[in-house]
Design a protein around this motif. Structure first.
Motif, PDB file in Angstrom:
ATOM      1  N   PRO A  10      62.771 -20.646  26.427  1.00  0.00           N
ATOM      2  CA  PRO A  10      63.663 -20.254  25.339  1.00  0.00           C
ATOM      3  C   PRO A  10      63.237 -18.960  24.650  1.00  0.00           C
ATOM      4  O   PRO A  10      64.072 -18.083  24.384  1.00  0.00           O
ATOM      5  CB  PRO A  10      63.590 -21.439  24.374  1.00  0.00           C
ATOM      6  CG  PRO A  10      63.248 -22.598  25.217  1.00  0.00           C
ATOM      7  CD  PRO A  10      62.352 -22.059  26.280  1.00  0.00           C
ATOM      8  N   PHE A  45      65.538 -15.420  24.430  1.00  0.00           N
ATOM      9  CA  PHE A  45      65.970 -14.711  23.215  1.00  0.00           C
ATOM     10  C   PHE A  45      65.217 -13.401  23.044  1.00  0.00           C
ATOM     11  O   PHE A  45      65.800 -12.397  22.613  1.00  0.00           O
ATOM     12  CB  PHE A  45      65.775 -15.605  21.992  1.00  0.00           C
ATOM     13  CG  PHE A  45      66.711 -16.775  21.979  1.00  0.00           C
ATOM     14  CD1 PHE A  45      68.081 -16.567  21.930  1.00  0.00           C
ATOM     15  CD2 PHE A  45      66.232 -18.064  22.040  1.00  0.00           C
ATOM     16  CE1 PHE A  45      68.948 -17.637  21.942  1.00  0.00           C
ATOM     17  CE2 PHE A  45      67.094 -19.139  22.046  1.00  0.00           C
ATOM     18  CZ  PHE A  45      68.460 -18.930  21.998  1.00  0.00           C
ATOM     19  N   GLU A  52      69.383 -12.975  17.800  1.00  0.00           N
ATOM     20  CA  GLU A  52      68.198 -13.341  18.571  1.00  0.00           C
ATOM     21  C   GLU A  52      66.991 -13.505  17.668  1.00  0.00           C
ATOM     22  O   GLU A  52      66.177 -14.408  17.853  1.00  0.00           O
ATOM     23  CB  GLU A  52      67.903 -12.279  19.632  1.00  0.00           C
ATOM     24  CG  GLU A  52      68.833 -12.296  20.825  1.00  0.00           C
ATOM     25  CD  GLU A  52      70.000 -11.361  20.650  1.00  0.00           C
ATOM     26  OE1 GLU A  52      70.276 -10.977  19.487  1.00  0.00           O
ATOM     27  OE2 GLU A  52      70.624 -10.995  21.660  1.00  0.00           O
ATOM     28  N   PHE A  95      67.096 -16.782  16.002  1.00  0.00           N
ATOM     29  CA  PHE A  95      66.711 -17.862  16.921  1.00  0.00           C
ATOM     30  C   PHE A  95      65.202 -17.904  17.113  1.00  0.00           C
ATOM     31  O   PHE A  95      64.584 -18.970  17.059  1.00  0.00           O
ATOM     32  CB  PHE A  95      67.388 -17.667  18.286  1.00  0.00           C
ATOM     33  CG  PHE A  95      68.750 -18.292  18.360  1.00  0.00           C
ATOM     34  CD1 PHE A  95      68.891 -19.665  18.298  1.00  0.00           C
ATOM     35  CD2 PHE A  95      69.881 -17.507  18.509  1.00  0.00           C
ATOM     36  CE1 PHE A  95      70.145 -20.243  18.366  1.00  0.00           C
ATOM     37  CE2 PHE A  95      71.142 -18.078  18.573  1.00  0.00           C
ATOM     38  CZ  PHE A  95      71.266 -19.449  18.498  1.00  0.00           C
ATOM     39  N   SER A 129      69.315 -23.015  24.933  1.00  0.00           N
ATOM     40  CA  SER A 129      69.064 -21.583  25.107  1.00  0.00           C
ATOM     41  C   SER A 129      69.537 -21.123  26.478  1.00  0.00           C
ATOM     42  O   SER A 129      70.019 -19.998  26.614  1.00  0.00           O
ATOM     43  CB  SER A 129      67.596 -21.226  24.859  1.00  0.00           C
ATOM     44  OG  SER A 129      66.749 -22.172  25.414  1.00  0.00           O
TER      45      SER A 129
END
Lengths: 58, 221, 252
Positions: B172, B176, B193, B196, C176
């Motif tokens: 993940p 990002f 981003e 996140f 994601s």
């Protein structure tokens, strides 16, 4: 009769995709089952051998 | 000085004293980062596009190699078991471990990443996005990495096992982080981003120390 | 209620229960497999868009469901062991992991076999496929950790932490990846699992899913029995059991 069987096996031209998929499914299920059952039988046998009177683990 | 700060100070000093542990990840990082042009070719435009991905992947791999050392010396001299028995605030100590790892391993790596951004000729916007995304994303690497380090403490098999455990969990951040730089290169906003990444960092900071403590207890009791 | 639950959380009673249940689970699942296969391969009509190739669904979708269910079982076992110190949790988690990994691999390969005629390619970086692939690596990480730590109990405890960490991470990884795949590609070409499905195709799918599920449970119980035997080698009840099975075969 033979023709309909052939039709079935040909799977509308997708035989080379459908049958491997089913084959792998059978393989995964069967192998998991056989291996697990065999491992249990092996364990029971080995442990019973070790468990006999007179058998000492060093 | 509060106990937490004392732990942090001791950890940082310990890591800094072993200069090889400090320098080797940096060298490894630079080496991986300069391998990409050999595989991709030397067109500047292509390298400008792939540079951010190369830098992120190099940070990822260098971090993975450094994780093994987090608990190793504590484990070898037996102080780790003492800590588990005596410390009431084991998660806090684990959080400090992660923080020390971040400060001594990943902050220098981010410095090297800045250098690499010039090698890859990133635009100023992309460079800014790369550094800020690294600053937000790499704490997750340290925090989650500490969990894996605790789980594999004293286990033979080392770096390969660590990579297998940790790389899927890093995806993940990679997504990002790389996307932030990519968008910055195209002149698009990158705030999403960054949010996140910050969210992931906060989540990791709240949960990972507890998982690390549980992992240490699982391994050593 | 709690008393019975507590009773079957003890390895000895669970072992007996598992022994009694497995033949039934195997039997019922084999019957369901028979019904599901006949229904799915002969009776269900061919899909009007995908032709006969849609029949892969009867292997692919149940194994994909199981791949996720097995992780839940694994993490649930880990939580039982970590939070409530129930030893049975370790047994179940260790028994579920290789099964989960094999069903994940099966889902991936059958997915590729379905994707090739439908999309013209074995693999697309679609969110669901990618997540499934990452799930496989989570299983492999767990298995690698199990084989790296020699002591069985220590390995199981470390695995419990890893499984719980994994289950927290799975939604994060999944979403994601979803975000990533929608960002870089125009709307993905997903024909699989169209929202409306004809009942004639759905019923055999449910039967097959049920058959897979029961077969998985049977496998889980057999593997759990093996784990219990290894964990409890020194327990008195295991020795009694071994003595009994030994005499029944007349090898003494």
């Amino acid at each position: 009769m033979m023709a309909s069987l052939r039709d079935f096996l040909v799977m509308g031209g997708y035989a080379s995709f459908v049958w491997p998929a089913y084959g792998l499914g059978v393989l995964v299920l069967g192998l998991n089952g056989v291996l697990a059952l065999r491992r249990e039988r092996y364990l029971l046998r080995e442990m019973a051998k070790r468990n006999l009177p007179g058998y000492r683990v060093a | 000085m509060t106990p937490a700060l004392a732990i942090l100070r001791r950890e940082c000093l310990r890591l800094l004293r072993r200069s090889s542990q400090l320098v080797q990840p940096l060298i490894f990082f630079s080496l991986i980062a300069i391998l990409f042009p050999f595989a991709l070719g030397q067109q500047t435009e292509l390298l400008r596009q792939t540079g951010p991905a190369a830098v992120w992947l190099s940070v990822l791999l260098a971090t993975t190699l450094s994780l093994e050392d987090i608990f190793r010396s504590d484990f070898e001299d037996g102080s780790l078991e003492q800590c588990i028995i005596t410390l009431d605030a084991l998660p806090l100590a684990c959080a400090m471990k992660s923080l020390a790892h971040w400060l001594t391993c990943l902050v220098p790596l981010i410095g090297m990443a800045l250098l690499m951004s010039f090698v890859y000729d990133l635009t100023p916007d992309a460079r800014r996005a790369l550094i800020s995304a690294l600053l937000l994303g790499t704490p997750v690497f340290s925090l989650v990495g500490t969990v894996a380090s605790a789980l594999t403490v004293g286990v033979r098999g080392g770096a390969l096992l660590m990579a297998l455990l940790i790389l899927p969990l890093y995806i993940p951040v990679l997504i990002f982080g790389a996307s932030a730089v990519h968008h910055a290169t195209l002149g698009l906003p990158t705030l999403g981003e960054h949010y996140f990444l910050a969210g992931l960092a906060v989540l990791a900071a709240t949960l990972a120390p507890f998982a690390t403590a549980a992992g240490l207890r699982a391994r050593l009791s | 209620m709690f008393k019975t639950l507590h009773k079957y959380a003890s390895p000895m009673h669970f072992f007996a229960l598992a022994r009694a249940l497995t033949p039934w689970l195997f039997g019922i699942s084999l019957v369901l497999f028979g019904v599901g296969l006949v229904w799915g391969l002969f009776l269900a009509p061919a899909d009007y868009q995908q032709g006969e190739s849609f029949r892969i669904i009867y292997v692919h979708v149940p194994s994909a469901w199981l791949s996720m269910f097995a992780y839940l079982v694994m993490a649930g076992g880990g939580a039982l062991s970590l939070v409530w110190k129930i030893k049975l949790g370790d047994v179940i988690a260790r028994a579920a992991a290789p099964l989960g990994a094999s069903f994940t691999a099966l889902a991936l390969v059958t997915g590729a076999l379905w994707g090739k005629p439908m999309w013209g390619t074995w693999w697309v970086w679609d969110a669901r496929l990618t997540s499934e692939l990452l799930l496989l690596f989570l299983y492999l990480g767990y298995l690698a950790l199990q084989s790296a730590i020699e002591d069985r109990r220590a390995a199981a405890r470390a695995g419990a932490v890893l499984a719980v960490v994994g289950i927290v991470n799975i939604p994060i990884i999944h979403y994601s990846v979803v975000w990533w795949s929608t960002l870089h590609q125009p709307a993905t070409i997903t024909k699989m699992g169209a929202p409306t499905m004809a009942t004639s195709m759905l019923i055999p799918l449910l039967i097959m899913a049920f058959a897979f599920q029961l077969f998985f449970l049977a496998l889980l119980l057999v593997r759990a029995r093996c784990e219990i035997l290894e964990f409890e080698q020194r327990a008195q009840w295991v020795k009694t059991l071994l003595g009994a099975s030994d005499q029944s075969r007349g090898t003494r």
